[in-house]
Design a protein around this motif. Sequence first.
Motif, PDB file in Angstrom:
ATOM      1  N   LYS A 254       3.313  -2.584  -3.651  1.00  0.00           N
ATOM      2  CA  LYS A 254       2.832  -2.155  -2.336  1.00  0.00           C
ATOM      3  C   LYS A 254       3.862  -1.295  -1.621  1.00  0.00           C
ATOM      4  O   LYS A 254       3.531  -0.228  -1.077  1.00  0.00           O
ATOM      5  CB  LYS A 254       2.478  -3.377  -1.493  1.00  0.00           C
TER       6      LYS A 254
ATOM      7  N   PRO B 116      -1.453   5.913 -14.720  1.00  0.00           N
ATOM      8  CA  PRO B 116      -1.490   4.500 -14.331  1.00  0.00           C
ATOM      9  C   PRO B 116      -0.316   3.703 -14.905  1.00  0.00           C
ATOM     10  O   PRO B 116       0.284   4.067 -15.926  1.00  0.00           O
ATOM     11  CB  PRO B 116      -2.818   4.008 -14.912  1.00  0.00           C
TER      12      PRO B 116
ATOM     13  N   GLU C 165      -0.418   1.976  -5.364  1.00  0.00           N
ATOM     14  CA  GLU C 165      -1.881   2.062  -5.316  1.00  0.00           C
ATOM     15  C   GLU C 165      -2.360   3.508  -5.475  1.00  0.00           C
ATOM     16  O   GLU C 165      -3.534   3.749  -5.776  1.00  0.00           O
ATOM     17  CB  GLU C 165      -2.410   1.478  -4.005  1.00  0.00           C
ATOM     18  N   GLN C 166      -1.462   4.467  -5.321  1.00  0.00           N
ATOM     19  CA  GLN C 166      -1.825   5.874  -5.512  1.00  0.00           C
ATOM     20  C   GLN C 166      -2.258   6.152  -6.952  1.00  0.00           C
ATOM     21  O   GLN C 166      -3.091   7.028  -7.193  1.00  0.00           O
ATOM     22  CB  GLN C 166      -0.642   6.776  -5.161  1.00  0.00           C
TER      23      GLN C 166
ATOM     24  N   LEU D 174     -10.350   4.395 -15.808  1.00  0.00           N
ATOM     25  CA  LEU D 174      -8.981   4.262 -15.298  1.00  0.00           C
ATOM     26  C   LEU D 174      -8.101   5.389 -15.803  1.00  0.00           C
ATOM     27  O   LEU D 174      -7.317   5.965 -15.032  1.00  0.00           O
ATOM     28  CB  LEU D 174      -8.402   2.902 -15.737  1.00  0.00           C
TER      29      LEU D 174
ATOM     30  N   TYR E 190      -6.443  -2.921 -12.095  1.00  0.00           N
ATOM     31  CA  TYR E 190      -7.417  -3.614 -12.935  1.00  0.00           C
ATOM     32  C   TYR E 190      -6.761  -4.874 -13.488  1.00  0.00           C
ATOM     33  O   TYR E 190      -5.532  -4.951 -13.612  1.00  0.00           O
ATOM     34  CB  TYR E 190      -7.859  -2.733 -14.103  1.00  0.00           C
TER      35      TYR E 190
ATOM     36  N   GLY F 142      -2.525   3.235  -9.351  1.00  0.00           N
ATOM     37  CA  GLY F 142      -3.143   2.036  -9.889  1.00  0.00           C
ATOM     38  C   GLY F 142      -2.624   1.712 -11.280  1.00  0.00           C
ATOM     39  O   GLY F 142      -1.541   2.139 -11.672  1.00  0.00           O
TER      40      GLY F 142
ATOM     41  N   ARG G 185     -13.855  -3.803 -12.916  1.00  0.00           N
ATOM     42  CA  ARG G 185     -12.415  -3.881 -12.709  1.00  0.00           C
ATOM     43  C   ARG G 185     -11.672  -4.740 -13.746  1.00  0.00           C
ATOM     44  O   ARG G 185     -10.538  -5.150 -13.491  1.00  0.00           O
ATOM     45  CB  ARG G 185     -12.131  -4.429 -11.302  1.00  0.00           C
TER      46      ARG G 185
ATOM     47  N   ASN H 124      -5.573  -1.431  -6.058  1.00  0.00           N
ATOM     48  CA  ASN H 124      -6.131  -0.444  -6.986  1.00  0.00           C
ATOM     49  C   ASN H 124      -5.770  -0.742  -8.441  1.00  0.00           C
ATOM     50  O   ASN H 124      -5.715   0.177  -9.267  1.00  0.00           O
ATOM     51  CB  ASN H 124      -5.678   0.978  -6.602  1.00  0.00           C
TER      52      ASN H 124
ATOM     53  N   ASN I 298     -14.567   0.837 -18.208  1.00  0.00           N
ATOM     54  CA  ASN I 298     -13.482   0.675 -17.243  1.00  0.00           C
ATOM     55  C   ASN I 298     -12.206   1.336 -17.735  1.00  0.00           C
ATOM     56  O   ASN I 298     -11.480   1.963 -16.956  1.00  0.00           O
ATOM     57  CB  ASN I 298     -13.239  -0.813 -16.978  1.00  0.00           C
TER      58      ASN I 298
ATOM     59  N   LEU J 111      -6.466  -6.351  -6.970  1.00  0.00           N
ATOM     60  CA  LEU J 111      -7.602  -5.447  -6.863  1.00  0.00           C
ATOM     61  C   LEU J 111      -7.480  -4.565  -5.621  1.00  0.00           C
ATOM     62  O   LEU J 111      -7.803  -3.366  -5.658  1.00  0.00           O
ATOM     63  CB  LEU J 111      -8.907  -6.242  -6.820  1.00  0.00           C
ATOM     64  N   ASP J 112      -7.012  -5.137  -4.541  1.00  0.00           N
ATOM     65  CA  ASP J 112      -6.841  -4.381  -3.297  1.00  0.00           C
ATOM     66  C   ASP J 112      -5.798  -3.284  -3.438  1.00  0.00           C
ATOM     67  O   ASP J 112      -5.818  -2.298  -2.683  1.00  0.00           O
ATOM     68  CB  ASP J 112      -6.443  -5.316  -2.152  1.00  0.00           C
TER      69      ASP J 112
END
Length: 257
Positions: A143, A126, A148-149, A253, A173, A151, A199, A171, A249, A168-169
């Motif tokens: 993006k 991450p 997002e792969q 993660l 936290y 996060g 999250r 991925n 969380n 959040l969309d």
Amino acid sequence: MFIDSHCHLDRIDLKPYNNDFAAFVQDARAKQIEHMLCIAIDLESYPDMLALTAPYPEISLSVGVHPNVTEGREPSVDELLQLAKHEKVIAIGETGLDYFRSEGDLAWQHQRFKNHIQVAKTLNKPLIIHTREAGHDSLDVLKAEGAEQVGGIIHCFTEDWAYAKKALDLNFYISFSGIVTFKNAQAIQEVAQKIPADRFLIETDSPYLAPMPYRGKPNYPTYVRHVAEYIAELRNSSVEDIAELSRNNFYRLFAMR
């Protein structure tokens, strides 16, 4: 038990501990700090940071170069890949964009950011994201580069709820620092109220950004309790629940449990 998801342990003031890092760690344990993620800022100080924290399994590391760092060597993808393979390294960064302290043509900052994302995707680790006055550009890069792969964390969150939903969309936290306890932080406090229970994280960013009632003084990972207590009030919850949620969380993660 608490987890400080973002701190700079090689930069904290150890004078209260007679300049003894082991004494600091012992105090953190006594105050229910279960784990600390020590965040890299540059490559030059990284070897000493690794040596300092090596004896302590409750301390994990990131590796990366902060977007504001202009001295020292530029991190190549290959060098970051090699450093990040160490068993203590669980995250890449902190990286991102900062238009507050850096001016002019910032193509170099964007390229550095992209390099870190590439490393994170290659190693499936991450990202730790720093963004200041560059929020939407930071999301655009994340993006575009497929972040997002893997996060990660938007650390020391200072944006609003609309921004949080976009993160959040992707991925990511949301991590709350001592800033959430400041009186003028209404937008951040709203996010802390609305964020899904699975999250969010808590952090100190020590030695910086001490929470109330220590604002303006040196910060320590043990002060993460004050962040948890404030968020508990906002969410009409208990500090034990906030500690447990953020703990779970964190381990989810970073796939540590």
